[in-house]
Scaffold this motif. Structure first.
Motif, PDB file in Angstrom:
ATOM      1  N   LEU A 219      34.335  35.329  38.481  1.00 47.31           N
ATOM      2  CA  LEU A 219      33.729  34.300  37.556  1.00 47.31           C
ATOM      3  C   LEU A 219      32.112  34.512  37.630  1.00 47.31           C
ATOM      4  N   ASP A 220      31.435  34.904  38.472  1.00 44.99           N
ATOM      5  CA  ASP A 220      30.215  35.138  38.387  1.00 44.99           C
ATOM      6  C   ASP A 220      29.822  36.133  39.542  1.00 44.99           C
ATOM      7  N   ILE A 221      28.708  36.374  39.580  1.00 47.65           N
ATOM      8  CA  ILE A 221      27.692  37.169  40.628  1.00 47.65           C
ATOM      9  C   ILE A 221      26.791  36.293  41.389  1.00 47.65           C
ATOM     10  N   SER A 222      27.224  36.105  42.577  1.00 44.72           N
ATOM     11  CA  SER A 222      26.458  35.281  43.527  1.00 44.72           C
ATOM     12  C   SER A 222      24.941  35.626  43.514  1.00 44.72           C
ATOM     13  N   LYS A 223      24.168  34.523  43.456  1.00 45.11           N
ATOM     14  CA  LYS A 223      22.760  34.696  43.658  1.00 45.11           C
ATOM     15  C   LYS A 223      22.229  35.157  45.029  1.00 45.11           C
ATOM     16  N   ARG A 224      22.805  35.264  46.025  1.00 40.99           N
ATOM     17  CA  ARG A 224      22.520  35.535  47.362  1.00 40.99           C
ATOM     18  C   ARG A 224      22.249  37.011  47.479  1.00 40.99           C
ATOM     19  N   CYS A 225      23.268  37.726  47.228  1.00 43.87           N
ATOM     20  CA  CYS A 225      22.997  39.137  47.254  1.00 43.87           C
ATOM     21  C   CYS A 225      23.875  40.081  46.049  1.00 43.87           C
ATOM     22  N   ASN A 226      23.701  41.138  45.851  1.00 43.93           N
ATOM     23  CA  ASN A 226      24.297  42.019  44.476  1.00 43.93           C
ATOM     24  C   ASN A 226      25.632  42.199  45.078  1.00 43.93           C
ATOM     25  N   SER A 227      26.207  42.231  46.330  1.00 47.62           N
ATOM     26  CA  SER A 227      27.364  42.521  46.657  1.00 47.62           C
ATOM     27  C   SER A 227      28.535  41.275  46.794  1.00 47.62           C
ATOM     28  N   ALA A 228      27.918  40.126  46.316  1.00 43.23           N
ATOM     29  CA  ALA A 228      28.803  38.789  46.487  1.00 43.23           C
ATOM     30  C   ALA A 228      29.387  38.589  45.052  1.00 43.23           C
ATOM     31  N   TYR A 229      30.601  38.234  45.032  1.00 45.21           N
ATOM     32  CA  TYR A 229      31.023  37.510  43.711  1.00 45.21           C
ATOM     33  C   TYR A 229      31.867  36.621  43.911  1.00 45.21           C
ATOM     34  N   GLU A 230      31.682  35.416  42.938  1.00 47.32           N
ATOM     35  CA  GLU A 230      32.418  34.265  42.798  1.00 47.32           C
ATOM     36  C   GLU A 230      33.592  34.328  42.125  1.00 47.32           C
ATOM     37  N   CYS A 231      34.884  34.118  42.746  1.00 47.85           N
ATOM     38  CA  CYS A 231      36.063  34.373  42.027  1.00 47.85           C
ATOM     39  C   CYS A 231      36.912  33.040  42.119  1.00 47.85           C
ATOM     40  N   LYS A 232      38.081  33.052  41.440  1.00 45.48           N
ATOM     41  CA  LYS A 232      39.071  31.973  41.751  1.00 45.48           C
ATOM     42  C   LYS A 232      40.360  32.730  41.593  1.00 45.48           C
ATOM     43  N   VAL A 233      41.337  32.259  42.527  1.00 47.61           N
ATOM     44  CA  VAL A 233      42.699  32.808  42.562  1.00 47.61           C
ATOM     45  C   VAL A 233      43.505  32.001  41.500  1.00 47.61           C
ATOM     46  N   LEU A 234      43.906  32.727  40.474  1.00 49.80           N
ATOM     47  CA  LEU A 234      44.742  32.212  39.525  1.00 49.80           C
ATOM     48  C   LEU A 234      46.046  32.299  39.956  1.00 49.80           C
ATOM     49  N   SER A 235      46.622  33.159  40.809  1.00 54.07           N
ATOM     50  CA  SER A 235      48.011  33.171  41.021  1.00 54.07           C
ATOM     51  C   SER A 235      48.050  34.005  42.408  1.00 54.07           C
ATOM     52  N   GLY A 236      49.378  33.591  43.080  1.00 50.75           N
ATOM     53  CA  GLY A 236      49.529  34.469  44.306  1.00 50.75           C
ATOM     54  C   GLY A 236      48.881  33.936  45.661  1.00 50.75           C
ATOM     55  N   GLN A 237      49.184  34.595  46.781  1.00 53.58           N
ATOM     56  CA  GLN A 237      48.962  34.242  47.962  1.00 53.58           C
ATOM     57  C   GLN A 237      48.772  35.456  48.901  1.00 53.58           C
ATOM     58  N   LEU A 238      47.973  35.406  49.786  1.00 50.65           N
ATOM     59  CA  LEU A 238      47.712  36.364  50.927  1.00 50.65           C
ATOM     60  C   LEU A 238      47.646  35.501  52.395  1.00 50.65           C
ATOM     61  N   LYS A 239      48.164  36.027  53.251  1.00 51.55           N
ATOM     62  CA  LYS A 239      47.969  35.445  54.647  1.00 51.55           C
ATOM     63  C   LYS A 239      47.432  36.471  55.346  1.00 51.55           C
ATOM     64  N   GLN A 240      46.600  36.059  56.479  1.00 53.99           N
ATOM     65  CA  GLN A 240      46.007  36.864  57.530  1.00 53.99           C
ATOM     66  C   GLN A 240      45.660  38.257  56.992  1.00 53.99           C
ATOM     67  N   ILE A 241      44.434  38.063  56.034  1.00 51.61           N
ATOM     68  CA  ILE A 241      43.802  39.227  55.424  1.00 51.61           C
ATOM     69  C   ILE A 241      43.079  40.210  56.451  1.00 51.61           C
ATOM     70  N   GLU A 242      43.283  41.328  56.192  1.00 53.91           N
ATOM     71  CA  GLU A 242      42.547  42.577  56.982  1.00 53.91           C
ATOM     72  C   GLU A 242      41.890  43.279  56.359  1.00 53.91           C
ATOM     73  N   ASN A 243      40.580  43.284  56.865  1.00 55.76           N
ATOM     74  CA  ASN A 243      39.508  43.628  56.088  1.00 55.76           C
ATOM     75  C   ASN A 243      39.370  45.254  56.681  1.00 55.76           C
ATOM     76  N   PRO A 244      39.046  46.091  55.779  1.00 51.16           N
ATOM     77  CA  PRO A 244      38.975  45.968  54.303  1.00 51.16           C
ATOM     78  C   PRO A 244      40.118  45.839  53.385  1.00 51.16           C
ATOM     79  N   LEU A 245      40.079  44.925  52.396  1.00 54.78           N
ATOM     80  CA  LEU A 245      41.058  44.787  51.635  1.00 54.78           C
ATOM     81  C   LEU A 245      41.155  45.683  50.273  1.00 54.78           C
ATOM     82  N   ASN A 246      42.004  46.414  49.863  1.00 54.65           N
ATOM     83  CA  ASN A 246      41.893  47.200  48.711  1.00 54.65           C
ATOM     84  C   ASN A 246      42.787  46.279  47.549  1.00 54.65           C
ATOM     85  N   LEU A 247      41.819  46.195  46.526  1.00 50.75           N
ATOM     86  CA  LEU A 247      42.591  45.547  45.266  1.00 50.75           C
ATOM     87  C   LEU A 247      42.336  46.285  44.135  1.00 50.75           C
TER      88      LEU A 247
END
Length: 412
Positions: A219-247
């Protein structure tokens, strides 16, 4: 892997609060934040070795709480987390932000003189736009500051009648509340009001069912730092995310490594589900574009397309009538992502439920258009993913003139 929704998963409802100056948006957020902390037993920390004056502790807590501007807060109730966010600019936020929330809440100040100034002249809310956005939304009109008129039923009825005379063909709920006394916000405490409390009405929101394919929109690029992006999950679900996550990035057609995920209140997330507003953190070398769709690499998230067949409904305009024919130019707003378009051809017009040939569409008519876009956009047919197939139509002056759905698209 993508999981199906489960009963024990906490439901999340996102609420955006609109209102003009003196509507009480910030006061309501402060009250919700304070009450939520009390509800979760976080107001005090007991210390058996030291006596604490409760009144002094409360004064200090309120001083800390009200010392900074509150623009968003979370509220936990039953099996739900409700996320409230204050809108800064009505018109631009309605087009750009409304589609990322399940509940649109509009605050009107009940105090005599202030309410009248809120609806004076051209009536500052663009309800024509709101009517076009009504699909998949719950709309609440909260009449706040009711203590200013001593909880007068006559004053509330006057405000309700005024709003109903100005608004037609739109389903909404009107609720009298007061932030200072927290009345009618979580439970009904007004004898003459027969409806639901504010949070009860929000909790009655019908949430979309989970879909199998994970789609995360940038949706947008966060103003805090260049590496943060604001997003919305349109569909789907992930539980117990393990970083790093490849998309997978649809626009960039490349892999994206996510090194962290936070919710809209800046809490670190270990799972995400449909309708979540999140921030994703990526490494410094990764650049994403607003409108991009991220998904798991082994799933096709959506299509990139520049040519569409769309079915539209035009609205009436007070200043002049609308006529759309070949060569017409304007803008599509696809759930907050805006792109210019040009009409290639008018394919048909709907008359009495039948498709007929005609080379133009005008105000209050519906029909099919073949259009082209200058740049590829992430899209789906509306019956596959509503959020990627439904749009608003704006003219070159950025005025909303209609809405529509993607019927067919030509993948790149």
């Amino acid at each position: 892997m993508i999981q199906q929704s489960e009963q024990q998963l906490t439901n999340k409802i996102n609420v955006i609060i609109y209102g003009k100056c003196d509507s009480g948006k910030t006061e309501l957020l402060k009250a919700l934040k304070k009450e939520n902390q009390k509800f979760n037993n976080q107001l005090y920390q007991e210390d058996s070795d030291e006596e604490i004056d409760e009144e002094e502790a409360m004064d200090k807590f309120e001083c800390d709480l009200y010392s900074s501007q509150v623009t968003r807060c979370s509220f936990s109730l039953e099996n739900y987390n409700i996320y409230f966010e204050e809108s800064k600019n009505f018109y631009s936020d309605l087009l750009l932000k409304a589609s990322n929330f399940e509940v649109l809440m509009f605050l009107f100040n009940a105090q005599k003189g202030i309410f009248e100034s809120q609806i004076d002249n051209s009536f500052f809310f663009n309800f024509d736009a709101l009517k076009l956005l009504k699909q998949n939304y719950k709309v609440i009109f909260a009449i706040t500051n009711m203590n200013s008129c001593n909880w007068s039923k006559e004053r509330f009825d006057f405000i309700k009648d005024t709003l109903q005379s100005l608004i037609s063909n739109l389903q909404y709920t009107i609720i009298p509340i007061d932030s200072k006394s927290f009345t009618n916000i979580t439970k009904i405490e007004c004898q003459w009001y027969q409806g639901k409390s504010l949070t009860e009405e929000i909790l009655s929101t019908k949430l979309n069912n989970f879909q199998d394919i994970l789609r995360i929109r940038v949706l947008d690029i966060s103003k805090r730092c260049n590496s943060a992006y604001e997003c919305k999950v349109l569909s789907g679900q992930l539980k117990q995310i393990e970083n790093p996550l490849n998309l997978n990035s649809t626009l960039q057609k490349t892999s994206v490594q996510v090194i962290g995920i936070m919710d809209s209140i800046d809490n670190v997330q270990s799972n995400i589900s449909q309708n979540d507003l999140i921030q994703i953190l990526v490494d410094e070398n990764t650049r994403l574009k607003v409108g991009d769709i991220l998904s798991l690499p082994h799933y096709t998230s959506c299509f990139l397309s520049k040519e569409l067949l769309v079915d539209i409904q035009l609205e009436s305009q007070k200043q002049s009538s609308i006529i759309i024919t070949s060569g017409y130019k304007g803008y599509l707003n696809i759930y907050g992502i805006q792109t210019p378009f040009e009409v290639i051809n008018v394919e048909y017009i709907n008359i009495d439920g039948k498709k007929q040939t005609q080379d133009y569409l005008k105000s209050k008519q519906s029909g099919g258009l073949k259009i082209k876009l200058p740049e590829p956009v992430c899209l789906e047919k509306f019956n596959v993913c509503f959020e990627l197939g439904h749009f608003l139509i704006l003219n070159i002056d950025q005025q909303i003139i209609g809405s529509g759905n993607v019927i067919k698209l030509k993948p790149l």
